[in-house]
Design a protein around this motif. Structure first.
Motif, mmCIF file in Angstrom:
data_model
loop_
_atom_site.group_PDB
_atom_site.id
_atom_site.type_symbol
_atom_site.label_atom_id
_atom_site.label_comp_id
_atom_site.label_asym_id
_atom_site.label_seq_id
_atom_site.Cartn_x
_atom_site.Cartn_y
_atom_site.Cartn_z
ATOM 1 N N LEU A 70 0.836 -1.201 0.000
ATOM 2 C CA LEU A 70 0.000 0.000 0.000
ATOM 3 C C LEU A 70 0.873 1.254 0.000
ATOM 4 O O LEU A 70 2.009 1.239 0.475
ATOM 5 C CB LEU A 70 -0.901 0.024 1.241
ATOM 6 N N THR A 71 0.308 2.322 -0.518
ATOM 7 C CA THR A 71 0.952 3.643 -0.490
ATOM 8 C C THR A 71 0.031 4.604 0.234
ATOM 9 O O THR A 71 -1.180 4.625 -0.021
ATOM 10 C CB THR A 71 1.224 4.165 -1.915
ATOM 11 N N THR A 72 0.605 5.391 1.135
ATOM 12 C CA THR A 72 -0.222 6.297 1.936
ATOM 13 C C THR A 72 -0.739 7.459 1.092
ATOM 14 O O THR A 72 -0.272 7.705 -0.029
ATOM 15 C CB THR A 72 0.587 6.878 3.111
ATOM 16 N N ASP A 73 -1.684 8.176 1.680
ATOM 17 C CA ASP A 73 -2.124 9.420 1.054
ATOM 18 C C ASP A 73 -1.171 10.544 1.462
ATOM 19 O O ASP A 73 -0.134 10.303 2.064
ATOM 20 C CB ASP A 73 -3.573 9.747 1.437
ATOM 21 N N ALA A 74 -1.506 11.793 1.161
ATOM 22 C CA ALA A 74 -0.617 12.922 1.450
ATOM 23 C C ALA A 74 -0.415 13.137 2.940
ATOM 24 O O ALA A 74 0.561 13.774 3.361
ATOM 25 C CB ALA A 74 -1.164 14.200 0.814
ATOM 26 N N GLN A 75 -1.311 12.579 3.749
ATOM 27 C CA GLN A 75 -1.195 12.735 5.196
ATOM 28 C C GLN A 75 -0.496 11.553 5.847
ATOM 29 O O GLN A 75 -0.416 11.474 7.068
ATOM 30 C CB GLN A 75 -2.595 12.905 5.808
ATOM 31 N N GLY A 76 -0.016 10.584 5.034
ATOM 32 C CA GLY A 76 0.682 9.426 5.573
ATOM 33 C C GLY A 76 -0.264 8.342 6.066
ATOM 34 O O GLY A 76 0.132 7.487 6.858
ATOM 35 N N VAL A 77 -1.539 8.352 5.589
ATOM 36 C CA VAL A 77 -2.546 7.390 6.058
ATOM 37 C C VAL A 77 -2.817 6.352 4.964
ATOM 38 O O VAL A 77 -2.888 6.678 3.780
ATOM 39 C CB VAL A 77 -3.858 8.118 6.413
ATOM 40 N N ALA A 78 -2.947 5.104 5.412
ATOM 41 C CA ALA A 78 -3.317 4.011 4.504
ATOM 42 C C ALA A 78 -4.330 3.117 5.216
ATOM 43 O O ALA A 78 -4.345 3.048 6.451
ATOM 44 C CB ALA A 78 -2.091 3.202 4.086
ATOM 45 N N THR A 79 -5.188 2.428 4.446
ATOM 46 C CA THR A 79 -6.219 1.570 5.028
ATOM 47 C C THR A 79 -5.975 0.125 4.618
ATOM 48 O O THR A 79 -5.897 -0.187 3.422
ATOM 49 C CB THR A 79 -7.619 2.005 4.592
ATOM 50 N N ILE A 80 -5.842 -0.741 5.635
ATOM 51 C CA ILE A 80 -5.660 -2.178 5.383
ATOM 52 C C ILE A 80 -7.031 -2.843 5.480
ATOM 53 O O ILE A 80 -7.700 -2.767 6.512
ATOM 54 C CB ILE A 80 -4.686 -2.770 6.407
ATOM 55 N N LYS A 134 -11.390 -4.899 14.740
ATOM 56 C CA LYS A 134 -12.758 -5.451 14.668
ATOM 57 C C LYS A 134 -12.924 -6.378 13.476
ATOM 58 O O LYS A 134 -12.438 -6.120 12.386
ATOM 59 C CB LYS A 134 -13.777 -4.317 14.578
ATOM 60 N N ASN A 135 -13.654 -7.507 13.759
ATOM 61 C CA ASN A 135 -14.056 -8.446 12.717
ATOM 62 C C ASN A 135 -15.554 -8.244 12.518
ATOM 63 O O ASN A 135 -16.359 -8.638 13.348
ATOM 64 C CB ASN A 135 -13.745 -9.879 13.149
ATOM 65 N N VAL A 136 -15.871 -7.542 11.450
ATOM 66 C CA VAL A 136 -17.285 -7.215 11.207
ATOM 67 C C VAL A 136 -17.844 -8.208 10.184
ATOM 68 O O VAL A 136 -17.699 -8.028 8.971
ATOM 69 C CB VAL A 136 -17.436 -5.771 10.700
ATOM 70 N N LYS A 137 -18.434 -9.269 10.740
ATOM 71 C CA LYS A 137 -19.070 -10.294 9.902
ATOM 72 C C LYS A 137 -18.153 -10.769 8.789
ATOM 73 O O LYS A 137 -18.543 -10.876 7.617
ATOM 74 C CB LYS A 137 -20.381 -9.777 9.305
ATOM 75 N N GLY A 138 -16.902 -11.038 9.187
ATOM 76 C CA GLY A 138 -15.969 -11.628 8.232
ATOM 77 C C GLY A 138 -15.202 -10.608 7.415
ATOM 78 O O GLY A 138 -14.472 -11.009 6.495
ATOM 79 N N THR A 139 -15.335 -9.333 7.737
ATOM 80 C CA THR A 139 -14.543 -8.294 7.047
ATOM 81 C C THR A 139 -13.827 -7.415 8.082
ATOM 82 O O THR A 139 -14.256 -7.335 9.220
ATOM 83 C CB THR A 139 -15.429 -7.414 6.160
ATOM 84 N N PHE A 140 -12.781 -6.781 7.642
ATOM 85 C CA PHE A 140 -12.061 -5.875 8.552
ATOM 86 C C PHE A 140 -11.504 -4.698 7.737
ATOM 87 O O PHE A 140 -11.295 -4.794 6.528
ATOM 88 C CB PHE A 140 -10.922 -6.597 9.268
ATOM 89 N N SER A 141 -11.300 -3.613 8.427
ATOM 90 C CA SER A 141 -10.742 -2.399 7.815
ATOM 91 C C SER A 141 -10.054 -1.605 8.928
ATOM 92 O O SER A 141 -10.689 -1.223 9.905
ATOM 93 C CB SER A 141 -11.830 -1.552 7.159
ATOM 94 N N GLU A 142 -8.738 -1.389 8.757
ATOM 95 C CA GLU A 142 -7.975 -0.689 9.796
ATOM 96 C C GLU A 142 -7.080 0.392 9.154
ATOM 97 O O GLU A 142 -6.360 0.135 8.174
ATOM 98 C CB GLU A 142 -7.087 -1.666 10.571
ATOM 99 N N THR A 143 -7.156 1.576 9.713
ATOM 100 C CA THR A 143 -6.373 2.705 9.206
ATOM 101 C C THR A 143 -5.038 2.781 9.955
ATOM 102 O O THR A 143 -4.998 2.674 11.183
ATOM 103 C CB THR A 143 -7.129 4.026 9.386
ATOM 104 N N VAL A 144 -3.947 2.963 9.216
ATOM 105 C CA VAL A 144 -2.619 3.097 9.832
ATOM 106 C C VAL A 144 -2.017 4.447 9.424
ATOM 107 O O VAL A 144 -2.342 4.998 8.372
ATOM 108 C CB VAL A 144 -1.684 1.947 9.414
ATOM 109 N N GLN A 145 -1.138 4.944 10.286
ATOM 110 C CA GLN A 145 -0.507 6.253 10.064
ATOM 111 C C GLN A 145 1.010 6.121 10.166
ATOM 112 O O GLN A 145 1.541 5.703 11.191
ATOM 113 C CB GLN A 145 -1.009 7.252 11.122
ATOM 114 N N LEU A 146 1.711 6.453 9.069
ATOM 115 C CA LEU A 146 3.172 6.453 9.105
ATOM 116 C C LEU A 146 3.660 7.733 9.787
ATOM 117 O O LEU A 146 3.021 8.786 9.701
ATOM 118 C CB LEU A 146 3.752 6.369 7.695
#
Length: 393
Positions: free
Chosen positions: A64-74, A92-104
């Motif tokens: 993944l490549t971050t946005d201009a603010q250094g944020v990426a979503t896994i 969180k495991n939301v009914k078999g899906t997940f989404s987590e934001t990371v900040q470099l």
């Protein structure tokens, strides 16, 4: 184990259901078949609940490549009942899906470890997140800004500790070069500017050590808003130095006056007074010392001159006295001779005189024969052994 129970439950359910239907058709007791059917259903439920199903884990992208603010979503999918963590942090495991934001936080790429676990089964994925060019540019700008802020803070601190025009200008230049406006910095600059005149007054007094400059410095320090205690200490120290300077100037003036007096009227007593005054000075004054030494030499020369003149005068007086004594003696001698001659003359006048010659043996009453005759007392002629001339007597 859960699978076995499920299979046994299904088998038992089929058999108990068949036995139950048979009992209904034959009109036989159905209780035993119902119990068997109920047990089979319970076994099916338990087996289904405990049966191990394959753990599923997938991510939408592992690079993944971050946005201009250094944020990426896994993002991705996982078994519905699975526990999932990202670098050890539960997500969180939301009914078999997940989404987590990371900040470099820097310009380096970071590898995140995604783990899913279910029934002691664990799966993981590694996701590499790299900073975008825009984010790197922002980080570099922020780094420059931080470095500039650090320099600005250092310059402000220096200007606050020593408020002068040079330090103020350097701090002001850095503050104005910042990309943002900092009210605190502007206030600090204003305070520094207000204290520059105060520090200049103190520095002027420290350089000149003049009382009028000290008085001005005292007035200015009373208005200080920076380092007031330090300034008060400097003013106090300055007061002491000026008093010492004034005392030194007083001693120097006294010494110089004493030297001038000795130069005007050279004498040992005035030289001693000047030497004593010079000795009281906090430091040896070579100029005054040399001047006193010159006066002492003059006094010495004068004394030597006076000594020689006195000797010469005494010699002259002695010669004059000797001459007077000689003349007096001569006069006395002449007077004695004159007296003697007078006495002799008086005696001669009373005594008979005769005529005699230098070689004759007779004395005469008048010229008697050839020769040179001169008058002489009879006593002188007799003393020479002369006898009376038979012709004259």
């Amino acid at each position: 184990m859960g699978t076995i129970i499920l299979l046994l439950g299904l088998l038992g359910g089929i058999l108990s259901l068949g036995f139950f239907i048979y009992s209904v058709i034959r009109k036989k007791p159905k209780k035993l078949g119902g119990i068997a059917l109920a047990v089979s259903v319970i076994a099916i439920i338990i087996g289904a609940a405990t049966a191990s199903t394959p753990l599923q884990l997938s991510v939408n992208a592992v690079q993944l490549t971050t946005d201009a603010q250094g944020v990426a979503t896994i993002e991705g999918e996982v078994s519905e009942n699975a526990k999932i963590t990202l670098d050890g942090k539960n997500i969180k495991n939301v009914k078999g899906t997940f989404s987590e934001t990371v900040q470099l936080s820097d310009e380096k790429e970071h590898t995140y470890v995604l783990k899913a676990s279910l029934n002691k089964v664990v799966k993981d994925e590694k996701i590499v997140v790299e900073p975008s060019k825009e984010f790197i540019a922002i980080l570099q700008e922020e780094k420059k800004e931080k470095e500039l802020l650090a320099k600005t803070e250092t310059a402000l601190a220096l200007a606050e500790s020593t408020p002068n025009q040079k330090n103020y200008d350097e701090a002001a230049t850095l503050v104005h070069s910042l990309s943002k406006t900092y009210d605190d910095y502007d206030k600090r600059l204003k305070t520094i500017e207000e204290n520059i005149t105060i520090y200049e007054a103190v520095e002027t007094a420290e350089k000149s050590l003049a009382r009028k400059d000290l008085e001005e410095a005292v007035k200015q320090v009373a208005l200080a808003s920076l380092n007031k205690e330090e300034l008060n200490n400097r003013v106090t120290s300055l007061q002491t130095k000026i008093e010492e300077k004034e005392e030194q100037e007083k001693l120097y003036a006294q010494a110089a006056k004493a030297v001038e007096a000795a130069e005007k009227s050279p004498s040992n007593s005035l030289c001693d007074t000047a030497t004593t005054a010079i000795a009281k000075l906090p430091a040896t004054d070579e100029g005054l010392t040399k001047r006193v030494a010159a006066v002492q030499q003059i006094v010495k020369d004068n004394e030597e001159k006076e000594r020689k003149e006195k000797q010469e005068q005494e010699k002259k007086e002695q010669l004059a006295k000797a001459e007077q004594e000689r003349q007096a003696a001569e006069q006395e001698q002449q007077a004695a001779i004159a007296q003697q001659e007078a006495e002799q003359a008086a005696a001669n006048q009373a005594e008979e005189h005769v005529l005699v010659t230098a070689t004759g043996s007779k004395y005469h009453t008048h010229k008697c024969g050839n020769g040179t005759y001169y008058d002489a007392p009879l006593s002188e002629a007799l003393a020479r052994g002369l006898t009376p001339c038979s012709k004259c007597y």
